[in-house]
Design an enzyme around this catalytic site. Structure first.
Site, mmCIF file in Angstrom:
data_model
loop_
_atom_site.group_PDB
_atom_site.id
_atom_site.type_symbol
_atom_site.label_atom_id
_atom_site.label_comp_id
_atom_site.label_asym_id
_atom_site.label_seq_id
_atom_site.Cartn_x
_atom_site.Cartn_y
_atom_site.Cartn_z
ATOM 1 N N GLU A 272 -23.351 11.781 27.950
ATOM 2 C CA GLU A 272 -22.793 11.373 28.166
ATOM 3 C C GLU A 272 -21.640 13.199 28.720
ATOM 4 O O GLU A 272 -20.876 13.324 29.764
ATOM 5 C CB GLU A 272 -21.090 10.978 27.952
ATOM 6 C CG GLU A 272 -20.083 10.463 28.449
ATOM 7 C CD GLU A 272 -19.709 8.809 27.459
ATOM 8 O OE1 GLU A 272 -19.489 9.840 26.124
ATOM 9 O OE2 GLU A 272 -18.322 8.657 28.375
ATOM 10 N N HIS A 293 -45.739 5.677 16.216
ATOM 11 C CA HIS A 293 -46.475 4.700 16.041
ATOM 12 C C HIS A 293 -46.585 3.974 17.359
ATOM 13 O O HIS A 293 -46.430 2.459 17.766
ATOM 14 C CB HIS A 293 -46.005 3.512 15.210
ATOM 15 C CG HIS A 293 -47.038 4.112 14.041
ATOM 16 N ND1 HIS A 293 -48.151 3.994 13.364
ATOM 17 C CD2 HIS A 293 -45.949 4.946 12.761
ATOM 18 C CE1 HIS A 293 -48.303 4.363 12.327
ATOM 19 N NE2 HIS A 293 -47.693 5.324 12.184
ATOM 20 N N LYS A 396 -16.544 1.246 34.006
ATOM 21 C CA LYS A 396 -15.449 0.923 33.327
ATOM 22 C C LYS A 396 -14.659 -0.328 35.444
ATOM 23 O O LYS A 396 -13.887 -1.174 35.488
ATOM 24 C CB LYS A 396 -14.455 1.379 32.890
ATOM 25 C CG LYS A 396 -15.162 2.161 31.778
ATOM 26 C CD LYS A 396 -14.012 2.669 31.065
ATOM 27 C CE LYS A 396 -14.868 3.449 29.309
ATOM 28 N NZ LYS A 396 -13.661 3.754 28.603
HETATM 29 O O1 PA5 Z 1 -17.094 10.573 25.175
HETATM 30 C C1 PA5 Z 1 -16.013 9.453 25.958
HETATM 31 O O2 PA5 Z 1 -14.835 9.865 26.185
HETATM 32 C C2 PA5 Z 1 -16.566 8.412 25.563
HETATM 33 O O3 PA5 Z 1 -17.201 7.366 24.940
HETATM 34 C C3 PA5 Z 1 -15.262 6.903 25.253
HETATM 35 O O4 PA5 Z 1 -15.192 7.654 23.610
HETATM 36 C C4 PA5 Z 1 -15.455 5.748 25.019
HETATM 37 O O5 PA5 Z 1 -15.371 5.294 26.512
HETATM 38 C C5 PA5 Z 1 -14.061 4.998 24.669
HETATM 39 O O6 PA5 Z 1 -12.993 4.979 25.622
HETATM 40 P P1 PA5 Z 1 -11.876 4.460 24.742
HETATM 41 O O7 PA5 Z 1 -11.831 5.298 23.620
HETATM 42 O O8 PA5 Z 1 -10.743 4.938 25.321
HETATM 43 O O9 PA5 Z 1 -12.231 3.334 24.635
#
Ligand code: PA5
Length: 403
Positions: A272, A293, A396
């Site tokens: 990410e 494996h 999203k």
């Molecule tokens: O690292 C990030 O920013 C994302 O993975 C968020 O943690 C994830 O999308 C969840 O978002 P939120 O805390 O707004 O629900």
């Protein structure tokens, strides 16, 4: 902590490579400035402020003493850090051996999953921690609705108030509105910290403290990592150099299955943070010896696109003699690890080895902060912003429009 970025790496990085590869160590260090945007995670003194830590510890005590089941509702960065530390530092089969049972939910949209979960927990005493920085994430909102239906059936309004804790933005979002309206207990996700960098905020620290892990020691370890920047810099440089040589997949490999969640956390952190603008190294994970494996075949003889980083725990908490080999199980595991690294190296897979002397709070704190620092630096070297996730926002947005 030991970092071996040489033994199984040197044949892949020539002197010429090092001459051509140019980075300014002072610029890299200057990049790690807690006052820059989204760098709040680097300000460990603020995160481990005494009054906040006390409040988290007191809330965790209250939770431990007042429920059979503790539900953590969160997805992505809002749950993976806590899960990582809880799994790494507790016995296997946690819910069978410790109280309260802890369930991390809000990570899927399966009707069967919620049906079966509710069957298991409905007659038990429950406390819920909803964690969402934005307060709008679909999976978490749905889990919240489903669990609130159950909670409202079980508890009168006054009692319900004592059983719901919300961790969210200080002012924005639906969850903060609920806190303001109903007076629920709440914690803040600091504005200048993204989800995947939030393990040392109440997002991670509250669930971790509920499982009786010493969060102060975790903070101590994290601070140690910030004091020695050479290792995270080296690792960031190696990743960047390897990507330029076509090693575009990195396997995070563990030989202690308790570190499974750590590999999930790493996948999130690196994918990410750095998988954007057509760039990045794809993180995958191997839980060995299981995956020797399956993926093992590809790693040894498949496309030469892999780099591997092994996270090794030197001393197990328990050990047992295996008579046939006249060796302990951990010695055999260790032999398997070294044999595999050698084999992979012969198959043209460069290897880093990061070793924790033992699994404890200080070492886990160190390890997580080491990776966050290195990942941020890796972003800087690649010229991408390691703190946004425009691709995730895309999905999203489209799903919400469709709904
Ligand atoms: O690292 C990030 O920013 C994302 O993975 C968020 O943690 C994830 O999308 C969840 O978002 P939120 O805390 O707004 O629900």
């Amino acid at each position: 902590m030991e970092f071996d970025f040489e033994t199984y790496m040197q044949e892949f990085i020539s002197k010429e490579d090092l001459n051509v590869y140019n980075y300014d160590i002072n610029q890299l260090k200057a990049y790690l400035n807690k006052d820059k945007p989204m760098m709040g995670w680097y300000d460990l003194d603020t995160l481990f402020d005494e009054s906040l830590i006390k409040e988290i510890e007191q809330t965790a005590d209250y939770i431990r003493n007042n429920c059979d089941v503790f539900l953590v509702l969160g997805i992505g960065g809002s749950y993976l850090g806590a899960l990582t530390v809880i799994e790494a530092l507790n016995p296997y089969f946690y819910n069978q051996v410790k109280k309260p049972e802890i369930y991390f939910i809000g990570t899927n949209l399966s009707a069967d999953y919620y049906h079966d979960l509710i069957e298991i927990i409905k007659d038990k005493e429950i406390i819920v921690n909803v964690i969402s920085k934005s307060g709008t994430t679909l999976e978490v909102s749905i889990a919240y609705q489903l669990i609130m239906n159950l909670m409202k059936e079980k508890y009168a309004e006054n009692e319900l108030k004592k059983r719901l804790i919300i961790t969210t933005d200080v002012v924005k979002g639906k969850l903060r509105e609920e806190v303001n309206k109903y007076g629920y207990k709440s914690f803040i996700v600091p504005d200048n910290i993204g989800g995947r960098y939030s393990v040392f905020t109440p997002v991670g620290l509250l669930p971790i403290a509920v499982s009786n892990i010493n969060i102060r020691q975790l903070g101590f370890g994290a601070k140690q990592a910030s004091l020695n920047l050479n290792n995270p810099i080296k690792y960031a440089v190696i990743r960047d150099m390897m990507a330029k040589k076509g090693k575009l997949v990195e396997a995070y490999t563990v030989y202690e299955p308790k570190l499974y969640a750590l590999t999930e956390w790493l996948k999130q952190l690196y994918a990410e943070s750095l998988g954007k603008e057509g760039k990045g190294t794809l993180p995958i994970s191997l839980i060995n010896t299981r995956d020797l494996h399956s993926l093992g075949q590809f790693i040894q003889q498949g496309s030469k696109i892999l780099l591997e980083t092994v996270i090794n725990v030197k001393e197990p908490q328990n050990d047992t003699l295996i008579g046939t080999y006249n060796k302990t199980l951990s010695q055999i595991n260790n032999i398997a690890m070294h044999a595999t690294i050698k084999a992979h190296n012969q198959g043209q897979v460069p290897n880093n080895i990061i070793s924790l002397p033992i699994l404890n709070e200080v070492n886990m704190g160190y390890l997580l902060q080491f990776f966050m620092i290195s990942c941020a630096l890796n972003g800087y070297l690649m010229g991408v912003n390691p703190f946004d996730q425009p691709g995730v926002e895309d999905y999203k947005r489209i799903i919400n429009e469709t709904l």
